[in-house]
Design a protein around this motif. Sequence first.
Motif, PDB file in Angstrom:
ATOM      1  N   MET A   1       0.833  -1.653  -0.709  1.00 59.31           N
ATOM      2  CA  MET A   1      -0.085   0.364  -0.319  1.00 59.31           C
ATOM      3  C   MET A   1       0.913   1.169  -0.233  1.00 59.31           C
ATOM      4  SD  MET A   1      -3.492   0.232   1.071  1.00 59.31           S
ATOM      5  CE  MET A   1      -4.454   2.427   1.573  1.00 59.31           C
ATOM      6  N   VAL A   2       0.863   2.653  -0.671  1.00 58.98           N
ATOM      7  CA  VAL A   2       1.243   3.178  -1.017  1.00 58.98           C
ATOM      8  C   VAL A   2       0.615   4.012   0.164  1.00 58.98           C
ATOM      9  CG1 VAL A   2       1.826   5.447  -2.470  1.00 58.98           C
ATOM     10  CG2 VAL A   2       1.134   3.047  -3.519  1.00 58.98           C
ATOM     11  N   GLY A   3       1.754   4.751   1.111  1.00 58.01           N
ATOM     12  CA  GLY A   3       1.819   5.393   1.895  1.00 58.01           C
ATOM     13  C   GLY A   3       2.289   7.031   1.986  1.00 58.01           C
ATOM     14  N   ARG A   4       2.410   7.594   3.376  1.00 56.01           N
ATOM     15  CA  ARG A   4       3.030   8.601   3.271  1.00 56.01           C
ATOM     16  C   ARG A   4       5.184   9.188   2.387  1.00 56.01           C
ATOM     17  NH1 ARG A   4       1.041  13.051   4.708  1.00 56.01           N
ATOM     18  NH2 ARG A   4       1.698  14.643   6.165  1.00 56.01           N
ATOM     19  N   ASN A   5       5.147   7.840   2.843  1.00 55.26           N
ATOM     20  CA  ASN A   5       6.580   7.543   2.175  1.00 55.26           C
ATOM     21  C   ASN A   5       6.856   7.200   1.113  1.00 55.26           C
ATOM     22  OD1 ASN A   5       9.675   7.636   1.927  1.00 55.26           O
ATOM     23  ND2 ASN A   5      10.323   6.022   3.521  1.00 55.26           N
ATOM     24  N   LYS A   6       6.837   7.866  -0.495  1.00 54.32           N
ATOM     25  CA  LYS A   6       5.812   6.861  -1.769  1.00 54.32           C
ATOM     26  C   LYS A   6       7.737   6.666  -2.070  1.00 54.32           C
ATOM     27  CE  LYS A   6       1.852   9.252  -2.299  1.00 54.32           C
ATOM     28  NZ  LYS A   6       1.257  10.037  -3.169  1.00 54.32           N
ATOM     29  N   THR A   7       8.652   7.452  -1.819  1.00 55.24           N
ATOM     30  CA  THR A   7      10.161   6.958  -2.148  1.00 55.24           C
ATOM     31  C   THR A   7      10.243   5.153  -1.551  1.00 55.24           C
ATOM     32  OG1 THR A   7      10.669   9.075  -1.328  1.00 55.24           O
ATOM     33  CG2 THR A   7      12.873   7.679  -2.148  1.00 55.24           C
ATOM     34  N   PHE A   9       8.349   3.629  -1.407  1.00 50.67           N
ATOM     35  CA  PHE A   9       7.809   1.925  -2.169  1.00 50.67           C
ATOM     36  C   PHE A   9       8.184   2.293  -4.029  1.00 50.67           C
ATOM     37  CE2 PHE A   9       3.935   1.193  -4.747  1.00 50.67           C
ATOM     38  CZ  PHE A   9       3.354  -0.044  -4.243  1.00 50.67           C
ATOM     39  N   PHE A  10       8.569   3.390  -4.459  1.00 52.53           N
ATOM     40  CA  PHE A  10       9.456   3.030  -5.720  1.00 52.53           C
ATOM     41  C   PHE A  10       9.955   3.392  -5.799  1.00 52.53           C
ATOM     42  CE2 PHE A  10       4.943   5.430  -5.969  1.00 52.53           C
ATOM     43  CZ  PHE A  10       3.941   4.791  -6.876  1.00 52.53           C
ATOM     44  N   ALA A  42      14.376   1.905 -20.835  1.00 52.08           N
ATOM     45  CA  ALA A  42      14.926   3.173 -20.087  1.00 52.08           C
ATOM     46  C   ALA A  42      13.540   3.900 -19.467  1.00 52.08           C
ATOM     47  CB  ALA A  42      15.796   4.165 -20.210  1.00 52.08           C
ATOM     48  N   GLN A  43      11.943   4.383 -20.892  1.00 49.35           N
ATOM     49  CA  GLN A  43      11.362   4.669 -20.198  1.00 49.35           C
ATOM     50  C   GLN A  43      10.459   4.436 -19.944  1.00 49.35           C
ATOM     51  OE1 GLN A  43      10.707   8.240 -23.199  1.00 49.35           O
ATOM     52  NE2 GLN A  43      12.257   8.797 -22.655  1.00 49.35           N
ATOM     53  N   ALA A  44       9.991   2.854 -20.445  1.00 47.35           N
ATOM     54  CA  ALA A  44       8.655   1.801 -20.658  1.00 47.35           C
ATOM     55  C   ALA A  44       8.414   1.448 -18.681  1.00 47.35           C
ATOM     56  CB  ALA A  44       9.334   0.891 -21.549  1.00 47.35           C
ATOM     57  N   VAL A  45       9.872   1.144 -18.303  1.00 46.23           N
ATOM     58  CA  VAL A  45       9.735   0.112 -17.083  1.00 46.23           C
ATOM     59  C   VAL A  45       8.669   1.376 -15.970  1.00 46.23           C
ATOM     60  CG1 VAL A  45      11.002  -0.182 -14.681  1.00 46.23           C
ATOM     61  CG2 VAL A  45      11.884  -1.002 -17.448  1.00 46.23           C
ATOM     62  N   PRO A  46       8.836   2.799 -16.007  1.00 44.84           N
ATOM     63  CA  PRO A  46       8.268   2.932 -14.914  1.00 44.84           C
ATOM     64  C   PRO A  46       6.694   3.663 -15.800  1.00 44.84           C
ATOM     65  CG  PRO A  46       9.756   4.718 -15.822  1.00 44.84           C
ATOM     66  CD  PRO A  46      10.270   3.347 -16.700  1.00 44.84           C
ATOM     67  N   ALA A  47       6.601   3.346 -16.638  1.00 41.78           N
ATOM     68  CA  ALA A  47       4.703   3.970 -17.467  1.00 41.78           C
ATOM     69  C   ALA A  47       3.549   3.426 -17.155  1.00 41.78           C
ATOM     70  CB  ALA A  47       5.100   2.960 -19.108  1.00 41.78           C
ATOM     71  N   TYR A  48       3.776   1.907 -17.172  1.00 42.60           N
ATOM     72  CA  TYR A  48       2.874   1.636 -16.135  1.00 42.60           C
ATOM     73  C   TYR A  48       2.056   2.570 -14.303  1.00 42.60           C
ATOM     74  CZ  TYR A  48      -0.745  -1.155 -13.597  1.00 42.60           C
ATOM     75  OH  TYR A  48      -1.956  -1.238 -12.415  1.00 42.60           O
ATOM     76  N   ALA A  49       3.966   2.149 -13.542  1.00 40.61           N
ATOM     77  CA  ALA A  49       3.226   3.482 -12.662  1.00 40.61           C
ATOM     78  C   ALA A  49       3.515   4.343 -12.303  1.00 40.61           C
ATOM     79  CB  ALA A  49       4.758   2.752 -11.197  1.00 40.61           C
ATOM     80  N   MET A  50       3.596   5.077 -13.406  1.00 44.73           N
ATOM     81  CA  MET A  50       3.329   6.224 -13.531  1.00 44.73           C
ATOM     82  C   MET A  50       1.961   6.690 -14.217  1.00 44.73           C
ATOM     83  SD  MET A  50       6.924   7.718 -15.435  1.00 44.73           S
ATOM     84  CE  MET A  50       6.282   9.102 -15.201  1.00 44.73           C
ATOM     85  N   SER A  51       1.076   5.967 -14.745  1.00 45.69           N
ATOM     86  CA  SER A  51       0.088   5.825 -15.129  1.00 45.69           C
ATOM     87  C   SER A  51      -1.034   5.728 -13.606  1.00 45.69           C
ATOM     88  CB  SER A  51      -0.202   5.629 -16.635  1.00 45.69           C
ATOM     89  OG  SER A  51       0.181   4.158 -15.952  1.00 45.69           O
ATOM     90  N   VAL A  52      -0.480   4.946 -13.524  1.00 45.76           N
ATOM     91  CA  VAL A  52      -1.239   5.081 -12.410  1.00 45.76           C
ATOM     92  C   VAL A  52      -0.979   5.723 -11.408  1.00 45.76           C
ATOM     93  CG1 VAL A  52      -2.361   3.245 -10.464  1.00 45.76           C
ATOM     94  CG2 VAL A  52      -1.823   2.753 -12.353  1.00 45.76           C
ATOM     95  N   PHE A  53       0.042   6.439 -10.289  1.00 46.85           N
ATOM     96  CA  PHE A  53       0.564   6.616  -9.237  1.00 46.85           C
ATOM     97  C   PHE A  53       1.409   7.836  -9.712  1.00 46.85           C
ATOM     98  CE2 PHE A  53       0.363   2.407  -8.046  1.00 46.85           C
ATOM     99  CZ  PHE A  53      -0.310   2.439  -6.754  1.00 46.85           C
ATOM    100  N   LYS A  54       1.544   9.123  -8.875  1.00 51.61           N
ATOM    101  CA  LYS A  54       2.312  10.268  -8.810  1.00 51.61           C
ATOM    102  C   LYS A  54       3.462   9.868  -8.688  1.00 51.61           C
ATOM    103  CE  LYS A  54       1.915  15.015  -8.446  1.00 51.61           C
ATOM    104  NZ  LYS A  54       1.056  16.233  -8.284  1.00 51.61           N
ATOM    105  N   LEU A  55       4.181  10.204  -9.106  1.00 57.17           N
ATOM    106  CA  LEU A  55       5.663   9.359  -8.505  1.00 57.17           C
ATOM    107  C   LEU A  55       6.264  10.899  -8.227  1.00 57.17           C
ATOM    108  CD1 LEU A  55       7.386   6.973 -11.361  1.00 57.17           C
ATOM    109  CD2 LEU A  55       5.701   6.557  -9.458  1.00 57.17           C
ATOM    110  N   PRO A  56       7.197  10.664  -6.878  1.00 56.92           N
ATOM    111  CA  PRO A  56       7.665  11.396  -6.287  1.00 56.92           C
ATOM    112  C   PRO A  56       8.432  12.350  -6.996  1.00 56.92           C
ATOM    113  CG  PRO A  56       8.064   9.365  -4.992  1.00 56.92           C
ATOM    114  CD  PRO A  56       7.615   9.459  -6.504  1.00 56.92           C
TER     115      PRO A  56
END
Length: 100
Positions: A1-7, A9-10, A42-56
């Motif tokens: 679960m993504v909490g306050r410390n997102k760094t 988690f990602f 390199a840009q495809a690896v974080p693509a799904y996570a970036m579409s679902v979550f707002k990365l730090p």
Amino acid sequence: MVGRNKTSFFKDIKLRVLGKISSWQANVFSCGGKEVLIKAVAQAVPAYAMSVFKLPLGLCDDMQKAIASFGWGSSRDHKSIHWSKWNNLCQAKSRGGLGF
């Protein structure tokens, strides 16, 4: 679960991108080869996570720095000439960039 410390988690996504880039550092690629690797992997690896979550922002900055140093061919021992601003290369191809 993504909490306050997102760094923390990602961190796995960042390590996967940095791991792939560090494995490429030993090989010699042309500018076109580097462009394909950056766009396809390199840009495809974080693509799904970036579409679902707002990365730090710090995580995005670290990944962008690693991709930029690979794109320019820089390493800890060897500095290379940056022929254009990285922000210009990140623009769309219709605007004169490479579409990173």
